[in-house]
Structures are given as C-alpha cells and as structure tokens.
Design a protein around this motif. Structure first.
Motif, mmCIF file in Angstrom:
data_model
loop_
_atom_site.group_PDB
_atom_site.id
_atom_site.type_symbol
_atom_site.label_atom_id
_atom_site.label_comp_id
_atom_site.label_asym_id
_atom_site.label_seq_id
_atom_site.Cartn_x
_atom_site.Cartn_y
_atom_site.Cartn_z
ATOM 1 N N GLY A 79 24.645 -39.256 -74.750
ATOM 2 C CA GLY A 79 24.634 -40.652 -74.279
ATOM 3 C C GLY A 79 25.859 -40.594 -72.936
ATOM 4 O O GLY A 79 26.747 -40.234 -73.134
ATOM 5 N N MET A 80 25.401 -41.557 -72.176
ATOM 6 C CA MET A 80 26.538 -41.875 -71.126
ATOM 7 C C MET A 80 26.655 -43.393 -71.269
ATOM 8 O O MET A 80 25.998 -44.040 -71.006
ATOM 9 N N SER A 81 28.104 -43.846 -71.311
ATOM 10 C CA SER A 81 28.451 -45.175 -71.285
ATOM 11 C C SER A 81 29.207 -45.541 -70.040
ATOM 12 O O SER A 81 30.370 -45.328 -70.073
ATOM 13 N N ALA B 155 -0.355 -44.775 -71.050
ATOM 14 C CA ALA B 155 -0.292 -44.682 -69.679
ATOM 15 C C ALA B 155 1.038 -45.015 -69.051
ATOM 16 O O ALA B 155 1.698 -44.571 -68.266
ATOM 17 N N ALA B 156 1.463 -46.642 -69.728
ATOM 18 C CA ALA B 156 2.595 -47.124 -69.306
ATOM 19 C C ALA B 156 3.703 -46.343 -69.759
ATOM 20 O O ALA B 156 4.894 -46.155 -69.106
ATOM 21 N N TYR B 157 3.933 -45.904 -70.862
ATOM 22 C CA TYR B 157 4.900 -44.976 -71.721
ATOM 23 C C TYR B 157 5.096 -43.713 -70.785
ATOM 24 O O TYR B 157 6.274 -43.458 -70.476
ATOM 25 N N GLU B 158 4.181 -43.126 -70.206
ATOM 26 C CA GLU B 158 4.240 -42.148 -69.534
ATOM 27 C C GLU B 158 4.997 -42.383 -68.052
ATOM 28 O O GLU B 158 6.255 -41.635 -67.670
ATOM 29 N N LYS B 159 4.627 -43.624 -67.581
ATOM 30 C CA LYS B 159 5.237 -43.848 -66.256
ATOM 31 C C LYS B 159 6.739 -44.215 -66.564
ATOM 32 O O LYS B 159 7.471 -43.888 -65.756
ATOM 33 N N ALA B 160 6.981 -44.947 -67.720
ATOM 34 C CA ALA B 160 8.417 -45.296 -68.048
ATOM 35 C C ALA B 160 9.073 -44.047 -68.174
ATOM 36 O O ALA B 160 10.414 -44.059 -67.813
ATOM 37 N N ASN B 161 8.760 -43.012 -68.857
ATOM 38 C CA ASN B 161 9.309 -41.862 -69.030
ATOM 39 C C ASN B 161 9.771 -41.304 -67.587
ATOM 40 O O ASN B 161 10.987 -40.830 -67.335
ATOM 41 N N GLU B 162 8.931 -41.290 -66.810
ATOM 42 C CA GLU B 162 9.241 -40.873 -65.527
ATOM 43 C C GLU B 162 10.142 -41.600 -64.632
ATOM 44 O O GLU B 162 11.542 -41.150 -63.989
ATOM 45 N N VAL B 163 10.406 -42.911 -64.760
ATOM 46 C CA VAL B 163 11.347 -43.967 -64.236
ATOM 47 C C VAL B 163 12.683 -43.691 -64.816
ATOM 48 O O VAL B 163 13.650 -43.474 -64.240
ATOM 49 N N VAL B 164 12.701 -43.502 -66.399
ATOM 50 C CA VAL B 164 14.016 -43.368 -66.858
ATOM 51 C C VAL B 164 14.451 -41.936 -66.394
ATOM 52 O O VAL B 164 15.701 -41.862 -66.267
ATOM 53 N N MET B 165 13.880 -40.916 -66.507
ATOM 54 C CA MET B 165 14.521 -39.559 -66.197
ATOM 55 C C MET B 165 14.718 -39.552 -64.690
ATOM 56 O O MET B 165 15.645 -38.886 -64.194
ATOM 57 N N ASP B 166 14.152 -40.306 -63.871
ATOM 58 C CA ASP B 166 14.593 -40.521 -62.413
ATOM 59 C C ASP B 166 15.976 -41.100 -62.371
ATOM 60 O O ASP B 166 16.992 -40.625 -61.535
ATOM 61 N N TYR B 167 16.193 -42.130 -63.016
ATOM 62 C CA TYR B 167 17.533 -42.804 -63.174
ATOM 63 C C TYR B 167 18.529 -41.889 -63.912
ATOM 64 O O TYR B 167 19.694 -41.866 -63.629
ATOM 65 N N LEU B 168 18.268 -41.159 -65.049
ATOM 66 C CA LEU B 168 19.126 -40.435 -65.755
ATOM 67 C C LEU B 168 20.073 -41.254 -66.457
ATOM 68 O O LEU B 168 21.421 -40.918 -65.946
ATOM 69 N N PRO B 169 20.023 -42.090 -67.409
ATOM 70 C CA PRO B 169 20.807 -42.649 -68.023
ATOM 71 C C PRO B 169 21.910 -41.562 -69.026
ATOM 72 O O PRO B 169 23.029 -42.041 -69.450
ATOM 73 N N GLY B 170 21.208 -40.652 -69.495
ATOM 74 C CA GLY B 170 21.833 -39.953 -70.299
ATOM 75 C C GLY B 170 21.238 -38.444 -70.260
ATOM 76 O O GLY B 170 20.258 -38.178 -69.457
ATOM 77 N N VAL B 171 21.373 -37.551 -71.287
ATOM 78 C CA VAL B 171 20.698 -36.167 -71.067
ATOM 79 C C VAL B 171 19.954 -35.901 -72.508
ATOM 80 O O VAL B 171 20.776 -35.803 -73.476
ATOM 81 N N PRO B 172 18.703 -35.873 -72.601
ATOM 82 C CA PRO B 172 18.036 -35.618 -73.798
ATOM 83 C C PRO B 172 18.033 -34.109 -73.845
ATOM 84 O O PRO B 172 17.934 -33.186 -72.894
ATOM 85 N N ILE B 173 18.264 -33.686 -75.214
ATOM 86 C CA ILE B 173 18.729 -32.427 -75.308
ATOM 87 C C ILE B 173 17.826 -31.657 -76.046
ATOM 88 O O ILE B 173 17.184 -30.445 -75.801
#
Length: 556
Positions: free
Chosen positions: A320-322, A506-524
């Motif tokens: 996580g990144m604070s 479908a909405a969750y898939e789109k949300a995952n794409e938006v989240v990873m474009d922003y990149l709030p942290g690093v899923p390992i």
C-alpha cells in the motif's frame, strides 16, 4: 529462500519460545485428559495476538479466529465454503430494491449469560454500533461498521461516510427488520461478518459504561474487550480467560448451545509468532494444530503423518501507498516506479506456497469481476529509474513499514518479503527507511490512519463479491491510501447498486481497469494458505475465508 541475519535471529527466538512453551505450560497440558484417556483440550496456535474479545472492535483474522467460536452473526457461510446460509436468522429476505432486510430468528437460542435471543436483542446491537461516538468512530476501531453501514447517527469526522444504516425494528419477538437508505453490494454478505455478530443485550449495557480512548495509531481499547467475563455471544464456545502473559485465550464448551454441541470441551488459542516455533510446538506435542504453515514445511509435515489441508485461493497481498505520509507518492510516475521496481515473480517463487500467483489487480482471478485488460507494470529496474527521473525524485527516501509477531494467509513471512522488496527498491535508487511494528494493534492502527508511506498488507475475502475486495479499499476517501480521485471512486461504486450478477461483473471489470490505471498501490500476489492438525485430530472443514468452525474438531 534467502537466508538473512534476521531470519537466523528469528529461528533462535523460536527455539527459545518453544522451550518456554514445553516447560511453562506442562502442568496445564498434563491435566487435559479425561479418565478414559481422551483429551478434552484442543490447543491451536495462531500467528498473532487477538486485538479484542469484542469482534465489533476488530478488523483482523487473528481476532476473528477466536471470537468466531463464541459469537454468531445473523447469517453465516456454509462450513468450508463461501455460500451464505442461515446463522442466528434461520431464514431471511429483502424487498426488491435491497433496502429492507427481514430476518426470521431461530427460536430457543440463549446467550452465554443466560439471556434469550430475540429481535429486540438484534436491534440493540445494531443501534449500539450506529450510536458509537468519540474514539469508537475511528476507522481503527469501527472499521467494519463503517465499511458495511457507513457512518454513525452523529458523525464527528467530516470525512467519515454518511451512514447508510437507517433503522432496526423488532417486528415481533422473532422477526428483526433492518433498513438501509440505499442498496449495497455489501449486503447481504455484510450480515455474515463476525464484526457484526450479536451480543447479549445485558452485555451491551455493560459495554456502554466503558469507552475506547485515544486517536490515530494510539488507541486504548475498553477494559471489557481485553479480559474475559463481560462479553457474551451465542456460539458453541464461550470465552472464559485471556492470559496475555502466556498469550493464550481459553474457551469452554457452551452446553446450552442451540446447535450441535462442540465435540471437545476446552479450546485454547495460543500465539506463537514464528513459523518455526509453531511447527516445533506441534512436533513436540505442545499444540494440536496451527495456521499458516510455511510453504517449505507442507510436504515434510505430510510425510510425518500430520493432516495438512490447503484452503482455496481467496486472498490478495499488496504494497500500500499512503499519499498523506509522503507527498512524492502523489506523483503517478513515482507510484509506477515503485510498482516496476518490485520483482513479484521472485516473491511468489521464493516465498509463497505452491499454487501462489502473481497479482496484477486488487482482486484474485477466482472472483467474478477480475479483468484481463488492466494496465500492467512488469518488473523493470531501468524503467523504474527513468520514471523517478521523470518525476524529479532520483533521491527518493521513503519509510516502509512492516509487521512483526505475525504471519498472515497472504503473507507467510513478513520480514523476508520486506527484505526482498527493500532490496528491489534500492536497486532502483530508492532509499528505504524500515519501520518494524508489532502487528496488533500498532501496525494495523498505523496503516489504517495512513501514517505508513509504504506498507505490506492484504485481504482475505469476507464474502464472495468483487466489491468486497475493491470496494473495501477504493469506494471513497480512505486515510490508508490518502488520495481523492472521483474517477476511481465512481468506477468502484458503479457496480455496488446493480442487481443483476452479469451487470455487476462488467462494472467490477471496468473498475479494476480504472484502479490499475491510477495505481494507488501494488498488488503482489494471491496464494492458497495451508493449515495443519495433529496426527490424532479429526479437523474441521477448512474455509477459503479462513472461517474454520472449531466445534467440528474432535480427537481420534
């Protein structure tokens, strides 16, 4: 696996700890057998201390492992699975919109203090949580209430979410009706959380006489939650003692339990905070089982005759990144650089059990809503250096917190994982300032209030819905992450109020794409954690949610 000085020190500490266990607890172990030769005490080792005996004040698995045996929620999960079934509510239903939930309670259920379960008792619990004030409104204390039901009757923090909870009504003696303002993807799953398990109304009155104090990462929990005697649930076991010196919580079979009685009279949860210590204690006969088996130990223990079941993959480990703790993290190039500096493949290969997978988004691929189209950040030290240069942060210094005295399902060896990532980041030119903290409550509280710039954390799903992962972190402003981005929040919430499963996916898939474009942290990574039991044990059904029901356990 890399051998470090710290790992050697931990091994020495473990050996000493096991020696203490073998000697200091021998008198107790010598008296746990019946006259017919069968033991009546089952000792299970966890990796960390519970934070509280009141599950409503907790957010960690070590606490819930203990409290789940003594407290029950309106709904539960089918033993060993993720399907919702009746708990204290035998049946339940909702209106078409999903805002009015009706629970038909089981009859003849008693609390450990002799009080009877009824609809008024259910409402007393929900209204108690809704009216929390002061320190109880801290996310470090009331995390799950805020996650599932929003804020409180009177929010004291302007940044706290508005309450979605509206009311609880006792329609009759055995019918409780809970109403929320808006439909939510967190329901009905949230009604199964142990943090929302039902307490005796008599106990709740005693709780109200005490208060949590402090703020930030310096919380003092109320006295009743730190010692046995006041808390009272309806589960197959009741909590009778918490010996913090010995790191043990003792539970005793509740003979008036409404369901199938526990097969073993006494249940003891003991904290042994190293993998080596837990394994050696099992092999020495000092414990009857333990959780979070080191990947390297699984085959050895199986060959020795121990029962070593593996849970299904239902978790995620991340860095996580604070942004509130280090302004450099507000720059997307810096976040990308950190992501590309970490060799996730090496972490999975060297640190995780067989079946572990590299994660590329904040959801395991076993959950509906996982997207194959997210932005990827492959390991590339040179690229990481270029991104830092572009951001003007070639001399970046950053604090990296990691937990001690714990092992988690998604995080088998925290210090080893930390050291590998630290080395990766330093190769990219980042100066890492390590900060080790005890898991509970220090580390958990510090992460939740956003005081750790980089931190290691993870999540084991509470129930089977994609929103339980991404919605947990990114549905709105959270001090842990410290960012405000309407595009991210809107995308994550888009599926939370949709009724049809395919629309939500479908909405969750789109949300995952938006989240990873922003990149709030690093899923390992995601991994299948193992649990082990003694050769003479008939184990309970193992749960992908890590929600084992120990009343199912028996000795052969």
């Amino acid at each position: 696996m890399r051998i470090t000085k710290s790992r050697v020190a931990r091994a020495i500490t473990a050996a000493v700890a096991v020696g203490l266990i073998a000697t200091g607890c021998s008198s107790e172990r010598d008296t746990d057998s019946k006259s017919d030769g069968k033991k009546d005490t089952f000792v299970f080792a966890g990796a960390g201390d519970p934070a509280s005996l009141d599950p409503a004040l907790a957010s960690d698995g070590e606490t819930f492992r203990v409290t789940r045996q003594a407290f029950e929620a309106l709904l539960e999960h089918k033993s060993g699975g993720t399907e919702l079934v009746g708990g204290l509510a035998e049946t339940w239903s909702s209106n078409d919109k999903g805002t009015v939930w009706t629970f038909n309670l089981r009859k003849g259920v008693k609390f450990h203090d002799g009080e009877a379960l009824n609809a008024a008792a259910v409402c007393a619990n929900y209204d108690h949580w809704f009216n929390w004030a002061g320190t109880y409104q801290s996310s470090a204390v009331s995390y799950y209430w805020q996650t599932i039901m929003g804020g409180f009757a009177k929010n004291e923090d302007k940044e706290a979410p508005e309450a979605n909870y509206k009311s609880c009504t006792a329609k009759d003696e055995n019918t409780a009706v809970i109403e929320v303002k808006e439909p939510s993807a967190n329901l009905p799953g949230g009604f199964s959380l142990n943090a929302l398990a039902i307490h005796s109304p008599k106990a709740i009155k005693e709780y109200a006489k005490q208060a949590a104090t402090g703020k930030g990462d310096a919380i003092t929990y109320p006295k009743y939650s730190q010692e046995a005697g006041t808390v009272a649930g309806t589960g197959p076991y009741k909590i009778v003692k918490w010996n913090k010196g010995n790191k043990e919580v003792t539970l005793e079979r509740f003979d008036d339990y409404w369901g199938e009685k526990a097969k073993i009279k006494n249940l003891v949860f003991r904290t042994i905070d190293t993998e080596e210590g837990r394994r050696q204690a099992l092999q020495a006969g000092d414990i009857d089982g333990y959780d979070l088996v080191a990947p390297a130990d699984v085959k050895t223990l199986e060959k020795q005759g121990y029962v070593v079941p593996t849970r299904g993959v239902f978790n995620l480990f991340y860095v996580g990144m604070s942004q509130g703790a280090n302004k450099a993290l507000k720059k997307k190039e810096v976040r990308q650089a950190i992501a590309q500096a970490i060799d996730k493949e090496n972490l999975v290969k060297t640190q995780l059990p067989e079946g572990g997978k590299v994660a590329d988004q904040f959801m395991p691929d076993t959950i509906a809503g996982y997207s194959k189209n997210v932005a990827k950040y492959p390991y590339d030290t040179a690229k990481a250096k270029d991104l830092l240069k572009k951001a003007g942060e070639q001399k970046l210094q950053i604090e990296f917190c990691y937990p001690t005295e714990v092992t988690r399902p998604y995080m088998p060896a925290p210090q080893d994982l930390f050291e590998l990532m630290k080395a990766d980041l330093e190769k990219a030119g980042i100066t890492v300032k390590p900060k080790a903290m005890k898991w509970a409550p220090d580390y958990i509280d510090a992460v939740q209030v956003g005081s750790c710039a980089l931190h290691m954390m993870g999540w084991t799903g509470d129930f089977n819905d994609g929103y339980n992962f991404i919605g947990t972190w990114f549905a709105g402003f959270d001090k842990q992450w410290g960012f405000k981005d309407k595009k991210v929040f809107d995308a994550v919430n888009a599926g939370s109020k949709l009724g049809k499963a395919e629309e939500r996916t479908a909405a969750y898939e789109k949300a995952n794409e938006v989240v990873m474009d922003y990149l709030p942290g690093v899923p390992i990574s995601s991994s299948p954690p193992a649990i082990v039991f003694g050769k003479n044990v008939n184990p309970p059904n193992v749960s992908p949610l890590t929600q084992e029901i120990f009343s199912e356990t028996s000795f052969k």
